[in-house]
Design an enzyme around this catalytic site. Structure first.
Site, PDB file in Angstrom:
ATOM      1  N   LYS B  91      -1.296  20.477  37.514  1.00 38.44           N
ATOM      2  CA  LYS B  91      -2.592  20.352  38.203  1.00 38.44           C
ATOM      3  C   LYS B  91      -3.521  19.336  37.546  1.00 38.44           C
ATOM      4  O   LYS B  91      -4.296  18.658  38.211  1.00 38.44           O
ATOM      5  CB  LYS B  91      -3.289  21.714  38.255  1.00 38.44           C
ATOM      6  CG  LYS B  91      -2.618  22.731  39.171  1.00 38.44           C
ATOM      7  CD  LYS B  91      -2.910  22.424  40.615  1.00 38.44           C
ATOM      8  CE  LYS B  91      -2.321  23.483  41.551  1.00 38.44           C
ATOM      9  NZ  LYS B  91      -2.366  23.029  42.958  1.00 38.44           N
ATOM     10  N   GLU B 113     -12.012  24.339  44.759  1.00 37.81           N
ATOM     11  CA  GLU B 113     -11.565  25.661  45.193  1.00 37.81           C
ATOM     12  C   GLU B 113     -10.445  26.078  44.260  1.00 37.81           C
ATOM     13  O   GLU B 113      -9.791  25.250  43.650  1.00 37.81           O
ATOM     14  CB  GLU B 113     -11.048  25.600  46.635  1.00 37.81           C
ATOM     15  CG  GLU B 113      -9.574  25.185  46.791  1.00 37.81           C
ATOM     16  CD  GLU B 113      -9.276  23.765  46.343  1.00 37.81           C
ATOM     17  OE1 GLU B 113     -10.207  22.950  46.271  1.00 37.81           O
ATOM     18  OE2 GLU B 113      -8.101  23.457  46.039  1.00 37.81           O
ATOM     19  N   SER B 379       6.941  23.044  37.137  1.00 41.86           N
ATOM     20  CA  SER B 379       5.536  22.708  37.404  1.00 41.86           C
ATOM     21  C   SER B 379       4.535  23.395  36.492  1.00 41.86           C
ATOM     22  O   SER B 379       3.455  22.880  36.260  1.00 41.86           O
ATOM     23  CB  SER B 379       5.208  23.017  38.859  1.00 41.86           C
ATOM     24  OG  SER B 379       5.560  24.358  39.151  1.00 41.86           O
TER      25      SER B 379
END
Lengths: 256, 395
Positions: B91, B113, B379
């Protein structure tokens, strides 16, 4: 001539009221419309509830959630409206988001609107270019007027383009923000109302967002052709139910 | 014209994408659309972006040959270690890029968000780094189930605001962030956490995440003497880690792309997040894509044991990869994912995020040849999911 265009020719400031279909109760839709007309409202926006109403503030969100819990759907709304033209003659507009209309089928949706006597649509999340390229011909085939929004941030070029592809009125969003009542407008709004009023657009403008009472209605319609009240009316329905709609309308029109 | 799976100049991937936004958002999104490519490819931007990825995030992330996992499934599996990034997942590649974008656009206030809190933490982190005001919208329900990440965001100086509308989860947090942006059109930049939302977000986020496949190319060249694998595997919620892992290979048909979605308790159980299978063409958060909805067009709430995969839509790039059959889409249940997460922990000493465990679970059903080279995008790390693993395995 479309009822919206006829209404816009009347020599008066127009009061348009928004409410959420199927609110407070599923079968209130027709009664609310009839009472609004009897109370002297000029035009009605019937809100088609959506699970994710991006442009709406807490009041309309909550009424949409309630209407969906009550069981409201596109199909039920059209069923409720099927005899509406036997009792109501003022312009009716459906305001809703694009996704439910897409699932119904845009052309099927427009056809239904024509059948029941809906005169126009306001779809806040439908891009101007998508309408222009894909949907304008369909809307025109069924005699529907599409209403676009402009805001204080909309550029002059874009306002002129929107004016050129509109054939009813322009929905002038009063200020940056989602729907919801304010108590008054400041200098920023006055300047904006003046600026748009002086552009000599071919379509009249009707102001929405932040209109809640006689004072804001008067301010908003100083230059513009009319104003739309949504959240404040929903709050009235929430608090007082559907029996005293005329009290609300009279107070906005300064007739109490 | 050469066939491409990248975005076109109008912001579409095939018929998916675009910018289906209220007029109130148009100036913000248009400003970004006009400037994002120019800003991103400025020399000074690239220099600062790469420097931060190296010194702050810890890139390049290793490409690790998983020998015991490979032996078990009789193929060659490389793991792209995004779990080793600062904040524990891919991220941060995007939030570093977007905070630099926001600075160059002259914005002073950041909104975001978050669902499980990973993107919220990654956003709060870069806002602290840059001294920017940070407001993170999070569903009221998620706030109560993700307390450690809420605490992290607060410690990093962010304000966490509860989204109390609708289903009070990720989709509603996204709605609230969009409403905030409508109300604050001038000074605020919205850092979206995935390849979703109106154009140019899906493309911009994919370009920031593309660093993943850019590194895979040279790392694989070093290890295998060729820059491309036979298969790239990644899990997909909104789809940002998959977009990054696929990016350099989108138009290279020698590479098979495999997207793994969360089937939850089973695709047809009514509790699932397998958007490609269960979704229909529609509009969510300003993008035309596949999304889970009722027949009447109301957006429904997905389910997965992994909080990072339960988004009712999927990025428009992935909707197009699915629709065009460019990518293979596989759904994995909660149980399959949990088992695979435990297996990787014990075979390779790596505890993966449950999102990633979904990707790892495909080796039980999808067979590969012995000499095929596979890159699986690892990830995120599993620290954030320990409680879920503990409850599930009664550890």
């Amino acid at each position: 001539m479309n009822r919206i265009n006829q209404k816009l020719q009347e020599d008066k400031k127009l009061l348009s009221i928004y409410f959420t279909a199927g609110y407070p109760s599923l079968n209130d839709t027709v009664g609310v419309i009839e009472d609004l007309e009897k109370s002297g409202v000029d035009m009605i926006e019937i809100g088609l509830p959506f699970s994710d109403p991006l442009a709406d503030g807490p009041t309309i969100q909550a009424s949409s959630t309630q209407a969906l819990e009550n069981g409201m759907t596109s199909e039920i709304l059209f069923e409720q409206l099927k005899d509406i033209r036997k009792t109501v003659s003022i312009p009716l507009i459906i305001m809703g988001y694009l996704n439910p209309m897409m699932q119904y089928g845009i052309e099927a949706f427009c056809l239904k609107c024509k059948e029941v006597g809906v005169d126009g649509l306001i779809i806040p999340d439908m891009p101007v270019d998508v309408y222009h390229n894909d949907y304008q011909a369909i809307f025109e085939k069924y005699g529907l007027i599409n209403v676009f929004l402009i805001t204080p941030q909309t550029s002059e070029d874009r306002i002129r383009f929107i004016d050129s592809i509109s054939n009813g009125f322009i929905y002038m969003v009063s200020s940056a923000g989602t729907t919801g009542a304010k108590n008054s407008f400041g200098n920023t709004q006055e300047t904006y109302f003046d600026r748009i009023g002086n552009m000599n657009l071919k379509n009249p403008q009707i102001v929405g967002f932040g209109i809640s009472n006689h004072e804001t209605f008067t301010q908003a319609t100083h230059k513009a052709k009319g104003a739309i009240i949504g959240s404040a009316f929903i709050k009235h329905l929430t608090t007082h139910g559907t029996k005293t709609i005329d009290t609300f309308v009279n107070s906005v029109l300064g007739k109490q | 014209m050469k066939k491409t799976y990248h975005v076109n100049e109008k912001g579409y991937y095939g018929t998916f994408g675009g910018a289906y936004i209220p007029e109130m958002l148009y100036p913000n999104v248009e400003e970004l659309r006009q400037q994002y490519l120019d800003i991103m490819y400025e020399e000074s931007f690239q220099k600062e972006f790469k420097q931060l990825l190296k010194d702050y995030v810890g890139r390049p992330s290793p490409l690790f040959y998983a020998e015991r996992l490979s032996a078990k499934y009789n193929t060659k599996i490389y793991l792209k270690r995004e779990d080793l990034n600062h904040t524990g997942a891919h991220k941060v590649n995007n939030t570093i890029g977007q905070i630099l974008m926001a600075k160059r656009l002259g914005k002073t206030r950041i909104i975001a968000e978050t669902g499980a809190g990973q993107h919220g933490v990654a956003t709060a982190t870069v806002c602290a780094l840059m001294g920017m005001e940070c407001i993170v919208y999070m569903g009221e329900i998620d706030i109560s189930r993700q307390a450690p990440n809420v605490a992290r965001m607060k410690m990093l100086g962010a304000e966490v605001r509860a989204a109390k509308s609708g289903s009070r989860t990720l989709k509603d947090a996204t709605n609230e962030a969009i409403r905030d942006w409508i109300s604050n059109p001038v000074n605020t930049h919205y850092i979206i956490g995935s390849v979703v939302g109106p154009h140019p977000y899906p493309d911009m986020v994919a370009r920031f995440q593309a660093v993943i496949s850019e590194e895979i190319e040279w790392q694989l060249q070093e290890k295998e003497g060729r820059s491309y694998p036979d298969h790239v595997i990644a899990c997909v919620g909104g789809g940002s880690n998959a977009a990054g892992a696929f990016y350099q290979y989108l138009d290279d048909e020698r590479v098979n792309l495999i997207a793994v979605e969360a089937a939850g308790k089973g695709i047809h159980s009514g509790e699932s997040a397998a958007t490609s299978v269960l979704g229909e063409d529609g509009i969510i958060h300003g993008s035309r894509t596949l999304l889970m909805q009722t027949k009447d067009g109301q957006i429904t709430e997905p389910y997965s044991i992994s909080a990072g995969l339960d988004y009712p839509g999927v990025g428009p790039m992935h909707a197009h990869l699915y629709d065009s059959k460019r990518a293979e889409f596989i759904s994995i249940t909660d149980d399959e994912a949990m088992t695979a997460g435990l297996e990787l922990s014990q075979l390779e000493g790596i505890i993966p995020a449950i999102e990633t465990s979904h990707a790892l679970a495909i080796f039980d059903t999808r067979k590969f040849k012995e000499d095929e080279i596979i890159v699986l995008n690892l990830s995120g790390r599993g620290d954030k999911d320990l409680n879920t693993y503990i409850d599930y395995f009664k550890l």
